[in-house]
Each structure stands twice: as C-alpha cells, then as structure tokens.
Scaffold this motif. Structure first.
Motif, PDB file in Angstrom:
ATOM      1  N   VAL A 100       4.050   8.228  -1.626  1.00 13.72           N
ATOM      2  CA  VAL A 100       4.600   8.176  -3.765  1.00 13.72           C
ATOM      3  C   VAL A 100       5.358   9.454  -3.596  1.00 13.72           C
ATOM      4  O   VAL A 100       6.406   9.246  -4.779  1.00 13.72           O
ATOM      5  N   HIS A 151       0.750  -0.957  -0.166  1.00 15.53           N
ATOM      6  CA  HIS A 151       0.042   0.164  -0.178  1.00 15.53           C
ATOM      7  C   HIS A 151       0.902   1.205   0.129  1.00 15.53           C
ATOM      8  O   HIS A 151       1.955   1.475   0.466  1.00 15.53           O
ATOM      9  N   ALA A 152      -0.066   2.241  -0.564  1.00 16.51           N
ATOM     10  CA  ALA A 152       0.959   3.931  -0.883  1.00 16.51           C
ATOM     11  C   ALA A 152       0.238   4.565  -0.225  1.00 16.51           C
ATOM     12  O   ALA A 152      -0.975   4.868  -1.468  1.00 16.51           O
ATOM     13  N   ILE A 190      -2.274   1.652  -4.701  1.00 20.10           N
ATOM     14  CA  ILE A 190      -1.595   3.131  -4.274  1.00 20.10           C
ATOM     15  C   ILE A 190      -2.732   4.249  -4.807  1.00 20.10           C
ATOM     16  O   ILE A 190      -4.055   4.008  -5.599  1.00 20.10           O
ATOM     17  N   ILE A 216       8.121   1.921  -3.895  1.00 18.91           N
ATOM     18  CA  ILE A 216       6.767   1.169  -3.470  1.00 18.91           C
ATOM     19  C   ILE A 216       6.908  -0.918  -3.078  1.00 18.91           C
ATOM     20  O   ILE A 216       6.931  -0.813  -2.174  1.00 18.91           O
ATOM     21  N   THR A 230      -0.141  -3.953  -5.743  1.00 17.61           N
ATOM     22  CA  THR A 230       0.088  -3.236  -5.545  1.00 17.61           C
ATOM     23  C   THR A 230      -1.137  -1.484  -5.480  1.00 17.61           C
ATOM     24  O   THR A 230      -1.553  -1.755  -6.415  1.00 17.61           O
ATOM     25  N   GLN A 268      -3.563   8.135  -4.510  1.00 18.13           N
ATOM     26  CA  GLN A 268      -2.926   9.109  -4.745  1.00 18.13           C
ATOM     27  C   GLN A 268      -4.728   9.951  -5.087  1.00 18.13           C
ATOM     28  O   GLN A 268      -5.423   9.433  -6.652  1.00 18.13           O
TER      29      GLN A 268
END
Length: 453
Positions: A358, A352-353, A416, A372, A414, A418
């Motif tokens: 980021v 997770h990001a 993300i 990541i 993954t 954002q």
C-alpha cells in the motif's frame, strides 16, 4: 481615649484577617471540588471483604485474558484485513488453470485434453506444461516426478488407421480444412511406428536427426532403445517419465492415468474437456473422431485432486489456506454404463495487498485502490456446480465426456491487509483496563450494599 483608639484598631485588623481567611478557604474549596478522585480522611478506615476479593480476582483474570486476546489479534492481524468490491477492469490477461486429475480406468494413450474459448482460440491435445503418469490399480502414480509430456504420436493428432475408403475420405476432408492426415509412423500401436530417439523437440520435428549408414532413420520404438541411444552418445539418461515410449509401455501395463499441469488461456469464457478418440481442428470448430469401441471403453470415473485459476504461473497468492470447491471430488460411473459430466465454474477475481504494498503503490500512483487493482497478480476464488448424466450404451446420443466450463465474474474483490498503528493498540489496551476498573467499582458497590442489608 488613646487606649480605646488602639483597641479599635486591633479589632479591625483581626476582623480583616478573618475575612481574608474565609475568602481563601472558599476559593480553595471551589478548586478542590474539581477533584475527580476524592481522598479518604484519616479517621475513615477501609475494610476489605471476601466478596471484594472474589470480584478483584475475577476481574484480574478477565483483564489478563482480554489483554492476551488483544495482543494476539494485533500480532496476527485479525482486524487488519479490509475488503473492497469493485468492477474488474483488467483486460488482455492470461489465466493459468492449474489442474491435477486422475482417471482410474483410462489409459494414458487414450487420454487427451482439448481447450477452446469464446475468443475462438482452440488448443487440440494440449501438451505444453501438462504431465501424464500411468496409475496402478491401487491408485498410485507410476511416475512421481512431474515432467513435460511430449507425445510425438498423441491420440489427438492421429485417428485409427484407415481401414476403409471412409477413413481415406475423412483424411482428405481434414486436409482440405487444415487438419492432419493419419500417419502410421507416429502411431505407437501401428507396425509402421518409428519412435524418436532424442527428446529434443527441435530434433523430433525433423525426425531424421539420427540416420544409419544407408540413410534410413533410426527408430527407437521401446523405452530400452531410447536409453541405449543415450548410453551410446555418452549422455545422461533422461527420466523415464519424459520418454514417450516408457510412458506408453507403462500405460499398457496399468489401467489408469493421471494428468497434471497448467493450461494457459485468455480471460474469457471457455472450456477444457476430455473425450474419447482423437480431435481434429478445422476452421472455427473441433471434430471429435472416435470408434464405437473407444467410446464404450471411455470410463469418465475420475478424482479431482486440485483445480485452481491464477493470473501468474504457480499457485495463487493470498493469506491462509484456501480450499477450492472441486478439490478432492470423486465420481464413479456404475459398471456397464457411460457418463457425461459437466462442471460449471465461476471464477471471481481476487487481489491482495499488504501494508508495504500500500505504501509503495501510494508513492507511485497516489491512488491506493486504483494502484492495487491495476496490478497483475490476480488470483481467483471459485464456485462450481455439476451436471451428471449416466446412461446405458444403447441409449447414448453423444459420447461420454468430462467437460469443465468456466466463466469470469465481472466484479472483483480486493483484500487489503493494513495493520493499524501501535498507538491504536495502546488505546485499545487502555480501554480494556479503564473499562474494567469502572465496571468493577460499580459492581463492588452494588455487592457491598446488598451485603449491608
């Protein structure tokens, strides 16, 4: 003659003025033709109708709802989550298996966990970061606090007392391959049992840290004796769930046992299991040693409260509440039968990001995705299948057991998170407002023409 000449000059000037006026009006009309919003002349009166009012109110309500939904989506980040599938390149990673399982019909003294993996690592009677609590007949835990359970006389480290030459031969065989021979002083069910008084593992390893005047070790064989020992030393009493003798006494009184905590393993295929009797390790194999009575009384009925995999100690990271597939699963073995249950777990790595992550990763590595995927905060999503075998004791070819076999998927996901910029949100609002106005105008004209007919 002069009068005629003057008259001709005046007429010429008027004609030139009219020509210029016509040229000006033509140019003005050409410019006005570009107006996308034509104006209604003063002599044309507008008329408001009930149909138009109904359409306007309806559109206003729809527009308000769409704006509210768009604001909610932007605030909660519904459209901000993006997924990416890639090959899992992580190596030399530790995995923490978080578990919480209750056995309503197995006492804590008869319950132990063993683990082994494809790399050859074996963990016999895992004790570190695993906690036991006796379970009452109505399913309640005797000890609600979670403390590390140090069992100085664990079942997995000992076998039943040698009653024959076969047992003595087995002890000699185990010693030959690096095993541990039976020690009656560490068996709480033996009359020769000598329990430690201090909970410190370093002191318990020596087992002679407390001695009487004659040099004989002081034994604390009951829960009360351990508490009195701390009282004599004027030290605070430990919690009863930390004292082996207290857990043993409660285990005798109550039929079940709960085991909870963390098992640490490598990121390779492996298993952890519960089986009757004791377990010995020699070479690259495990030897399960049990009597017929232990096998017949090993009821594999269980309740899985929780099982999850993480790459860091503690619960997995992520957004929202994730329900693992085995959480809450119950299994009951019919009376008079034995059960052998095997769970096959496939663990899929997930990273997770967030937006801040980021930006930080891009500044450090220049490659967002690679940065990541190189981080060490992986959690795992699980898929599981179960194989259940119920059999009569007379037809048993192997002892009852509860086995969890796990493997790790070579691909990783993954996530993300954002959030789009504010300008994107403003554009979306303009699209909603402008689109509804256009559609409303078309709808109003269609309704007006139908009413005129």
């Amino acid at each position: 003659m002069e009068s005629n000449l003057i008259l001709r000059q005046r007429n010429a000037k008027k004609a030139g003025g009219v020509l210029k006026a016509e040229e000006t009006s033509t140019f003005t009309r050409a410019i006005q033709g570009l107006d996308m919003y034509p104006k209604v002349k003063k002599d044309h009166l507008r008329k408001q109708t009930s149909a138009g009012a109904a359409i306007s109110v309806t559109v206003a309500v729809i527009m308000g709802l769409m704006i509210i939904i768009e604001c909610y989506h932007y605030a909660t980040g519904v459209d901000a989550l993006h997924d990416r599938l890639s090959v899992d390149a992580g190596i030399n990673q530790k995995v923490f298996i978080n578990l919480n399982i209750s056995f309503p019909n197995i006492k804590c003294d008869a319950l132990h966990l063993d683990a082994m993996d494809a790399a050859g690592e074996m963990q016999v009677n895992v004790k570190h970061d695993l906690y036991k609590s006796p379970v009452t007949s109505d399913g309640k835990l005797v000890f609600s606090a979670l403390h590390e359970y140090h069992h100085s006389a664990s079942v997995a480290e000992t076998t039943p007392a040698p009653e024959s030459r076969k047992q003595e031969a087995l002890d000699a065989f185990m010693l030959l391959f690096g095993g541990v021979a039976y020690d009656s002083s560490k068996d709480p069910n033996s009359p020769d049992f000598c329990g430690p008084c201090d909970l410190l593992p370093a002191a318990n390893a020596v087992n002679d840290h407390v001695r009487e005047a004659g040099g004989k070790p002081t034994c604390c064989n009951t829960c009360e004796q351990v508490l009195q020992y701390y009282d004599r030393r004027k030290q605070p009493r430990p919690d009863k769930s930390e004292i082996d003798q207290c857990v043993h006494e409660e285990s005798v009184k109550n039929p079940g046992c709960n085991i909870a905590g963390v098992v640490v393993t490598e990121k390779v295929k492996g298993n952890f299991h519960f089986s009757p009797g004791g377990t010995r390790r020699y070479g690259m194999k495990m030897l399960h040693v049990f009597s017929t009575a232990q096998a017949l009384s090993f009821d594999t009925s269980h309740v899985i409260h929780h099982i999850s995999f993480t790459s860091a100690e503690g619960e997995s990271a992520g957004w929202g509440k994730r329900v693992d597939p085995l959480d809450g699963r119950k299994f009951n073995v019919p009376v008079g039968n034995l059960g052998r249950i095997r769970y096959s777990i496939q663990a899929i790595p997930v990273r997770h990001a967030t937006s801040s992550d980021v930006e930080e990763i891009e500044q450090e590595t220049g490659d967002m995705i690679a940065g990541i995927e190189s981080r060490d905060d992986t959690s795992f999503e699980l898929s599981a299948t179960v194989s259940e075998k119920i059999f009569r004791p007379q037809a048993a070819r192997s002892p009852p057991s509860l086995v969890f076999v796990y493997d790790f998927h070579p691909m990783q996901i993954t996530h993300i998170f954002q959030r789009p910029p504010v300008t994107h949100f403003v554009v979306e609002l303009c699209k909603i407002i402008g689109g509804l106005f256009v559609v409303t105008g078309l709808l109003d004209r269609m309704v007006g023409k139908l009413l005129q007919k």
